[in-house]
Design a protein around this motif. Structure first.
Motif, mmCIF file in Angstrom:
data_model
loop_
_atom_site.group_PDB
_atom_site.id
_atom_site.type_symbol
_atom_site.label_atom_id
_atom_site.label_comp_id
_atom_site.label_asym_id
_atom_site.label_seq_id
_atom_site.Cartn_x
_atom_site.Cartn_y
_atom_site.Cartn_z
ATOM 1 N N ALA A 77 -9.530 22.437 -5.123
ATOM 2 C CA ALA A 77 -10.599 23.118 -4.384
ATOM 3 C C ALA A 77 -10.680 22.594 -2.947
ATOM 4 N N HIS A 78 -10.634 21.268 -2.805
ATOM 5 C CA HIS A 78 -10.681 20.682 -1.459
ATOM 6 C C HIS A 78 -9.520 21.200 -0.608
ATOM 7 N N SER A 79 -8.352 21.334 -1.225
ATOM 8 C CA SER A 79 -7.171 21.799 -0.485
ATOM 9 C C SER A 79 -7.403 23.202 0.063
ATOM 10 N N GLU A 80 -8.071 24.039 -0.729
ATOM 11 C CA GLU A 80 -8.369 25.396 -0.261
ATOM 12 C C GLU A 80 -9.271 25.350 0.959
ATOM 13 N N ILE A 81 -10.280 24.514 0.877
ATOM 14 C CA ILE A 81 -11.277 24.472 1.947
ATOM 15 C C ILE A 81 -10.688 23.853 3.216
ATOM 16 N N VAL A 82 -9.990 22.737 3.063
ATOM 17 C CA VAL A 82 -9.364 22.120 4.240
ATOM 18 C C VAL A 82 -8.249 23.032 4.763
ATOM 19 N N GLY A 83 -7.604 23.751 3.847
ATOM 20 C CA GLY A 83 -6.515 24.666 4.221
ATOM 21 C C GLY A 83 -6.966 25.799 5.127
ATOM 22 N N MET A 84 -8.271 26.050 5.181
ATOM 23 C CA MET A 84 -8.768 27.090 6.087
ATOM 24 C C MET A 84 -8.629 26.644 7.550
ATOM 25 N N LEU A 85 -8.582 25.329 7.783
ATOM 26 C CA LEU A 85 -8.653 24.827 9.162
ATOM 27 C C LEU A 85 -7.400 25.105 10.003
ATOM 28 N N PRO A 86 -6.197 24.731 9.503
ATOM 29 C CA PRO A 86 -5.030 24.944 10.365
ATOM 30 C C PRO A 86 -4.813 26.413 10.721
ATOM 31 N N GLU A 87 -5.163 27.313 9.817
ATOM 32 C CA GLU A 87 -4.963 28.734 10.100
ATOM 33 C C GLU A 87 -6.128 29.327 10.879
ATOM 34 N N GLY A 88 -7.338 28.857 10.567
ATOM 35 C CA GLY A 88 -8.514 29.331 11.290
ATOM 36 C C GLY A 88 -8.347 29.068 12.785
ATOM 37 N N ASN A 89 -7.640 27.985 13.070
ATOM 38 C CA ASN A 89 -7.298 27.577 14.428
ATOM 39 C C ASN A 89 -6.614 28.698 15.231
ATOM 40 N N TRP A 90 -5.955 29.645 14.533
ATOM 41 C CA TRP A 90 -5.192 30.687 15.227
ATOM 42 C C TRP A 90 -5.848 32.067 15.204
ATOM 43 N N ILE A 91 -7.021 32.180 14.592
ATOM 44 C CA ILE A 91 -7.630 33.513 14.476
ATOM 45 C C ILE A 91 -7.900 34.118 15.858
ATOM 46 N N THR A 92 -8.421 33.323 16.760
ATOM 47 C CA THR A 92 -8.744 33.876 18.092
ATOM 48 C C THR A 92 -7.499 34.176 18.916
ATOM 49 N N ARG A 93 -6.374 33.598 18.508
ATOM 50 C CA ARG A 93 -5.160 33.766 19.334
ATOM 51 C C ARG A 93 -4.082 34.592 18.648
ATOM 52 N N ALA A 94 -4.429 35.226 17.521
ATOM 53 C CA ALA A 94 -3.440 36.069 16.839
ATOM 54 C C ALA A 94 -2.964 37.143 17.823
ATOM 55 N N PRO A 95 -1.664 37.467 17.815
ATOM 56 C CA PRO A 95 -1.111 38.303 18.888
ATOM 57 C C PRO A 95 -1.553 39.769 18.864
ATOM 58 N N THR A 96 -1.957 40.299 17.722
ATOM 59 C CA THR A 96 -2.423 41.694 17.691
ATOM 60 C C THR A 96 -3.676 41.780 16.831
ATOM 61 N N LEU A 97 -4.343 42.928 16.929
ATOM 62 C CA LEU A 97 -5.547 43.134 16.129
ATOM 63 C C LEU A 97 -5.189 43.141 14.639
ATOM 64 N N ARG A 98 -4.033 43.722 14.306
ATOM 65 C CA ARG A 98 -3.593 43.760 12.903
ATOM 66 C C ARG A 98 -3.402 42.341 12.373
ATOM 67 N N ARG A 99 -2.703 41.511 13.152
ATOM 68 C CA ARG A 99 -2.468 40.127 12.723
ATOM 69 C C ARG A 99 -3.793 39.371 12.581
ATOM 70 N N LYS A 100 -4.721 39.684 13.480
ATOM 71 C CA LYS A 100 -6.017 38.990 13.449
ATOM 72 C C LYS A 100 -6.783 39.364 12.174
ATOM 73 N N ALA A 101 -6.803 40.666 11.848
ATOM 74 C CA ALA A 101 -7.503 41.130 10.651
ATOM 75 C C ALA A 101 -6.888 40.487 9.399
ATOM 76 N N VAL A 102 -5.559 40.435 9.372
ATOM 77 C CA VAL A 102 -4.846 39.855 8.220
ATOM 78 C C VAL A 102 -5.188 38.365 8.087
ATOM 79 N N LEU A 103 -5.182 37.663 9.214
ATOM 80 C CA LEU A 103 -5.418 36.218 9.171
ATOM 81 C C LEU A 103 -6.866 35.914 8.751
ATOM 82 N N ILE A 104 -7.798 36.716 9.233
ATOM 83 C CA ILE A 104 -9.190 36.533 8.806
ATOM 84 C C ILE A 104 -9.288 36.728 7.289
ATOM 85 N N ALA A 105 -8.633 37.774 6.792
ATOM 86 C CA ALA A 105 -8.683 38.058 5.348
ATOM 87 C C ALA A 105 -8.079 36.907 4.555
ATOM 88 N N LYS A 106 -6.991 36.348 5.072
ATOM 89 C CA LYS A 106 -6.314 35.261 4.361
ATOM 90 C C LYS A 106 -7.200 34.018 4.337
#
Lengths: 94, 338
Positions: free
Chosen positions: B60-89
């Protein structure tokens, strides 16, 4: 550490016409928040059309230790099933 | 979504207290051997309970901490599609953490205790999240390799002997399959892109390959708890078996991308029908596990800050609930009567 919020059990109706089915549990401060969290946690992919949340403490469960006493009496009553009765193949629609 | 064979410390089956206990353990093992599922209210040995609490909480902790490295890229995802996908993930990872905390709680530990252990730095989580996500290609590599390795670990857990854990894993595995595919799609786009994009993809593979292999945990010779976990059907395959399976599936996927696996001695063994890799640097794994990885401090710092920043919201929600509980029928009724 603060005390945990109330634990709720979540039940989802997958499609109109089906029964609500238990899917898991969550913590929430009140019932409305429990519904909102249930939506976010358990229906991110259109898993449901309706949600029930029930305080876990309100559920009365049978005791696993008493499972034999509860369910064993039904075990030897095979005559409650249609396959118990042999009907000749020639008889149709029965 | 991520699990790692972290079962390196904790409960061992102790010497049973009485003849009654021996008999109960024997009947418990018979149920496991018959492939029956164990449910929260069933009797279970203390060591089985402790092993599961530890493993599910780490997961469970791994899931929660695992949100951080990827959350780091949500604002910088290269397209709107990639951003929507990354938020969902990232939202999925949060959801998976919730399923798993709930499963752990059925064993008699509270959510508050689990969160407290994580924030105090007393709980483990997958060491993979202590590596930084430096470029957009890292988001591709994480989906492809890290989620790929996690799926390999998690699929056998769907048949784990503990019912609530197994059911959580079924749900998680179903949701997870898009995570790996979206990652590979990112890698494919970069690999077919400009020279600079190809280089970025290769650099990400270079940095994530070995840590991904380490996600399966220490080699079988070093993994002390495997035997008990196997006997209890918490674990179905050894660390090395799962790692090999991952390597065999992943190397051809890298070849399709025309990217090089960063292992000069990697070779196909025709007789064994396996890819054979060079030795894994386990000293690096131990260093990261002990808290000295590139991002250990940053990850826990981010979790603590989020926890503190959310405190007033939790307090307000609790105060609101208290206030309304005293009114007609309580807050429970006004939502819906069934």
């Amino acid at each position: 550490m603060n005390e945990d919020w109330v634990l709720y059990e979540v039940f989802i109706r997958a499609r109109s016409g089906l029964e609500h089915k238990h899917v898991g549990s969550l913590h929430a401060a009140d019932a409305r928040m429990a519904l909102e969290h249930a939506r976010d946690t358990y229906t991110r992919r259109q898993e449901g059309v309706s949600i029930w949340v029930v305080r876990s403490s309100e559920i009365i469960a049978s005791d696993p230790e008493e499972a034999d006493a509860l369910f064993e009496p039904a075990r030897d009553k095979v005559y409650r099933h249609p396959t118990f009765y042999s009907i000749p193949d020639d008889v149709k629609n029965i | 979504m991520y699990t790692q064979a972290l079962d390196s410390s904790g409960a061992e089956p102790g010497s049973p207290a009485s003849a009654g206990e021996v008999e109960r353990e024997r009947r418990f093992q018979e149920r496991i051997d018959r492939d029956e599922k164990i449910e929260p209210k069933d009797w279970m040995p203390q060591a089985y309970r402790q092993t599961l609490i530890r493993q599910i909480a780490q997961h469970a902790h791994s899931e929660i901490v695992g949100m951080l490295p990827e959350g780091n890229w949500i604002t910088r995802a290269p397209t709107l599609r990639r951003k929507a996908v990354l938020i969902a993930k990232v939202q999925d990872e949060g959801g998976h953490g919730m399923y798993l905390y709930s499963a752990a709680e059925t064993l008699g530990v509270s959510r508050g205790e689990l969160i407290e252990q994580l924030l105090a730095g007393r709980a483990k989580y997958s060491s993979i999240f202590n590596y930084p996500t430096l470029t957009w290609a890292d988001i591709g590599a994480i989906g492809w390799l890290v989620d790929g390795a996690a799926i390999m670990n998690q699929i056998p857990l769907c048949r784990c002997s503990y019912g609530p854990y197994a059911r959580a894993m079924v749900r998680i595995c179903k949701e997870e399959s898009f995570h790996q595919r979206q990652g590979y799609e990112i890698m494919l786009t970069l690999a077919r892109g400009t020279g600079a994009q190809r280089e970025m993809a290769q650099d990400a593979l270079n940095r994530w390959w070995w840590p991904s292999l380490m996600m399966f945990g220490p080699g079988d010779a070093e993994s002390v708890h495997t035997a008990h976990s196997m006997r209890w059907k918490i674990k179905r395959f050894s660390n090395d078996e799962l790692r090999q399976r991952f390597i065999d599936l992943t190397v051809p996927q890298a070849q399709f991308l025309d990217l090089a696996i960063p292992d000069p001695v990697l070779r196909w063994d025709e007789a064994a029908q396996h890819f054979i890799t060079g030795p894994i640097d386990w000293s690096e794994f131990q260093t990261v596990l002990k808290g000295h990885g590139p991002c250990n401090r940053e990850r826990l710092g981010a979790r603590r800050a989020a926890h503190e920043a959310g405190r007033w919201v939790r307090e307000a929600a609790a105060a609101y609930a208290d206030k309304h509980r005293d009114r007609v029928g309580g807050a429970e009724r006004h939502v819906q009567t069934v």
